[in-house]
Design an enzyme around this catalytic site. Structure first.
Site, mmCIF file in Angstrom:
data_model
loop_
_atom_site.group_PDB
_atom_site.id
_atom_site.type_symbol
_atom_site.label_atom_id
_atom_site.label_comp_id
_atom_site.label_asym_id
_atom_site.label_seq_id
_atom_site.Cartn_x
_atom_site.Cartn_y
_atom_site.Cartn_z
ATOM 1 N N ASN A 1 65.016 38.281 21.168
ATOM 2 C CA ASN A 1 66.600 38.661 21.616
ATOM 3 C C ASN A 1 66.904 37.298 22.312
ATOM 4 O OD1 ASN A 1 66.846 41.351 20.619
ATOM 5 N ND2 ASN A 1 65.241 41.932 21.884
ATOM 6 N N LYS B 1 65.521 52.448 24.581
ATOM 7 C CA LYS B 1 64.987 52.729 25.708
ATOM 8 C C LYS B 1 65.301 53.303 26.968
ATOM 9 C CE LYS B 1 63.637 47.919 24.628
ATOM 10 N NZ LYS B 1 63.768 46.332 24.674
ATOM 11 N N GLU C 1 59.801 40.103 21.885
ATOM 12 C CA GLU C 1 59.292 41.584 21.790
ATOM 13 C C GLU C 1 57.966 41.799 21.170
ATOM 14 O OE1 GLU C 1 62.115 44.622 21.004
ATOM 15 O OE2 GLU C 1 63.122 44.191 22.904
ATOM 16 N N GLU D 1 60.257 40.797 17.280
ATOM 17 C CA GLU D 1 61.369 39.849 17.137
ATOM 18 C C GLU D 1 61.611 39.062 18.729
ATOM 19 O OE1 GLU D 1 64.684 42.717 16.902
ATOM 20 O OE2 GLU D 1 64.513 43.523 18.728
ATOM 21 N N HIS E 1 64.188 54.996 19.365
ATOM 22 C CA HIS E 1 64.207 53.520 19.491
ATOM 23 C C HIS E 1 65.179 53.028 20.441
ATOM 24 C CE1 HIS E 1 61.738 53.576 15.969
ATOM 25 N NE2 HIS E 1 62.750 54.132 15.265
ATOM 26 N N ARG F 1 69.001 36.341 24.445
ATOM 27 C CA ARG F 1 69.873 37.007 25.361
ATOM 28 C C ARG F 1 69.077 37.392 26.615
ATOM 29 N NH1 ARG F 1 69.953 42.254 24.785
ATOM 30 N NH2 ARG F 1 69.420 43.036 22.360
ATOM 31 N N ARG G 1 67.834 54.194 32.765
ATOM 32 C CA ARG G 1 69.245 54.324 32.149
ATOM 33 C C ARG G 1 69.872 55.253 32.353
ATOM 34 N NH1 ARG G 1 69.071 50.277 27.116
ATOM 35 N NH2 ARG G 1 67.251 48.765 27.210
ATOM 36 N N VAL H 1 69.351 44.433 28.911
ATOM 37 C CA VAL H 1 69.591 45.484 29.535
ATOM 38 C C VAL H 1 68.443 45.777 30.737
ATOM 39 C CG1 VAL H 1 70.244 48.190 29.841
ATOM 40 C CG2 VAL H 1 70.898 46.795 27.886
#
Length: 231
Positions: A72, A20, A58, A70, A18, A74, A120, A77
Site C-alpha cells: 500500500n 481490520k 503486507e 501487496e 477482510h 500510503r 476501529r 488507518v
C-alpha cells in the site's frame, strides 16, 4: 536521498470480512529477530525501486515464514500504533519527503518502546454489523496517559449514511502488552457515543477472551468467534 528505514510490523489479524477491527504493534507472534529480518527485506526492496514516501508492505505470516500480499503506497488507518511505539510523527515525515527534504529518521535510532493497540469504532448495530447512521446526542472521548482518540465526532453531529461507518479510532500505548490491554479496557469504558449504536461492545467482549489476552489468534479467529457467538 538514497536511504530507506522500516518501523517494525503491525499485527492486524483480527478481521471481519477482510476489514481490520483490532490492530497492534509490535505483533505478539513476531520475535525481535524476525522483526529485524523482515524489516530489512522491506527497506532494501523499497530502496531498490527508488520508492519515495511512506508505504506499507503486507504479508501473511505462518510457521516462521512471511508471504508477500501487496504494498500500500500510503499511510494506513492503523498507522498511529506505529507512531506510538516509535515516537515518530509519520505524517510529518511524509510531508518532509514530499517537500524534498531529507528524512529525519535513522534506522539505528528507531527502537520499539512498549506496546500499542488500536480499535476501529464503527457506527454499526451488533450482532449483524448493520450501518447505524444518525445524530450523536452526546460524545465524550476518553483521555489520560497513553490514550489517543482520533475522531471528528461531537455532540449534535449527524453521521451520514453515504460513507464508511468508521467514526473513530481509539489508540492506547503502554509499557507492555498487558498494560496496553488494561488501558484499552479503561478507555473503552470512558468512551461515550450516545444516539447511535457502535461496535464498542464488541471490543469489551474481545478483551475478555483468553486468546485475545494472550495474542493467540489468526486471520480466521474473529469470524469463527462471531459465528460461534451469534449463530
Amino acid at each position: 536521498k538514497g536511504r530507506a528505514v522500516h518501523l517494525g510490523e503491525r499485527d492486524c489479524s483480527l478481521q471481519r470480512r477482510h476489514q481490520k477491527v483490532f490492530e497492534e504493534a509490535p505483533g505478539p507472534a513476531i520475535s525481535a529477530e524476525e522483526r529485524a529480518r523482515i524489516g530489512e527485506v522491506c527497506a532494501n526492496a523499497v530502496a531498490k525501486i527508488n520508492y519515495i514516501g511512506a508505504g506499507t508492505i503486507e504479508f501473511l505470516y505462518e510457521k516462521g515464514e512471511f508471504y508477500f500480499i501487496e504494498m500500500n503506497t500510503r499511510l494506513q488507518v492503523e498507522h498511529p500504533v506505529t507512531e506510538a511505539i516509535f515516537g515518530v510523527d509519520l505524517v510529518r515525515e511524509q510531508i518532509r519527503v514530499a517537500a524534498g527534504l531529507p528524512m529525519s529518521l535513522v534506522q539505528d535510532e528507531l527502537e520499539v518502546n512498549g506496546h500499542a493497540i488500536e480499535v476501529r469504532i464503527n457506527a454499526e448495530k451488533l450482532p449483524n454489523f448493520s450501518p447505524c447512521p444518525g445524530k450523536v446526542r452526546v460524545f465524550h472521548a476518553p483521555g489520560g496517559l497513553g490514550v489517543r482518540m482520533d475522531s471528528a465526532l461531537y455532540g449534535g453531529y449527524s453521521i451520514p449514511p453515504y460513507y464508511d461507518s468508521l467514526i473513530g479510532k481509539l489508540i492506547v500505548h503502554g509499557r507492555d502488552r498487558p498494560e496496553a490491554l488494561a488501558r484499552l479496557r479503561r478507555a473503552l469504558g470512558e468512551l461515550i457515543v450516545d444516539g447511535v449504536d457502535t461496535t464498542v461492545p464488541l471490543f469489551h467482549a474481545l478483551l475478555d477472551e483468553p486468546d485475545v489476552q494472550s495474542g493467540n489468534y489468526n486471520i480466521h479467529w474473529l469470524e469463527q468467534w462471531l459465528a460461534d457467538r451469534f449463530s
